[in-house]
Write a protein that holds these residues in place. Structure first.
Motif: not given
Length: 192
Positions: A84, A86, A89
């Protein structure tokens, strides 16, 4: 050992939290790439050495208590080991709100226009403009600028917003046609 909050320097999105010791800090400064101390492996870890998802340092700031670093970085690929963008998430609690980062909105619209240029879609107004060429695009930019002036003379602020949005759209079509990015425009604007 000090915690480091890592943000994307363009969007301010929080990407991750990691830790640094003095050696990790010095290595970060010398490489220009974020380097942390892995508490689980008990060793230095330059983000991206195995994944290629480097974090290039844009700025490092310390908080008022001098016990947390805020790193603004240019993130290549994903920040999270899960893939991901970040590490943050998963929402635990979330109030409904409509977040609109202006640069993100402009970049998303710009990228959509660029995609239309690279991958034309039948019936697309954007592709119609590209097909007609720069003279048609410039004519629309001029028309929309004039419509902003006319709308500003009227008492309805909704009309002005509508015309400004039309102008910005046509201006972005021109930007894509000329190969000019928002980053370049903002760089120029920041120099003034």
């Amino acid at each position: 050992m000090i915690p480091v909050i890592v943000q994307d320097y363009k969007t301010n999105d929080v990407l991750m939290l990691a830790y640094m010791n003095e050696e990790a800090f010095q290595t970060t400064l010398s490489l220009g790439k974020m380097t942390y101390y892995s508490r689980s492996r008990n060793e230095l870890w330059t983000k991206g050495m195995t994944s290629g998802h480097y974090q290039y340092v844009k700025s490092l700031s310390i908080d008022c208590d001098k016990d947390t670093i805020l790193a603004k970085v240019s993130q290549i690929g994903a920040a999270c080991h899960t893939g991901n963008r970040s590490c943050f998430y998963t929402d635990m609690v979330k109030e409904e709100y409509n977040e609109k980062n202006p640069l993100e909105v402009f970049e998303n619209e710009y990228n959509l226009i660029l995609d239309r240029k690279l991958h034309p879609k039948e019936g697309s107004y954007t592709n119609y403009l590209f097909d007609k060429g720069i003279d048609k695009i410039l004519k629309k930019v001029g028309e929309e600028a004039t419509e902003i002036v006319i709308a500003a003379k009227n008492p309805d602020p909704e009309e002005i917003k509508y015309e400004i949005a039309d102008f910005l759209y046509h201006m972005m079509v021109m930007m894509v046609d000329k190969g000019i990015t928002w980053e370049e425009v903002l760089e120029e604007l920041s120099q003034r």
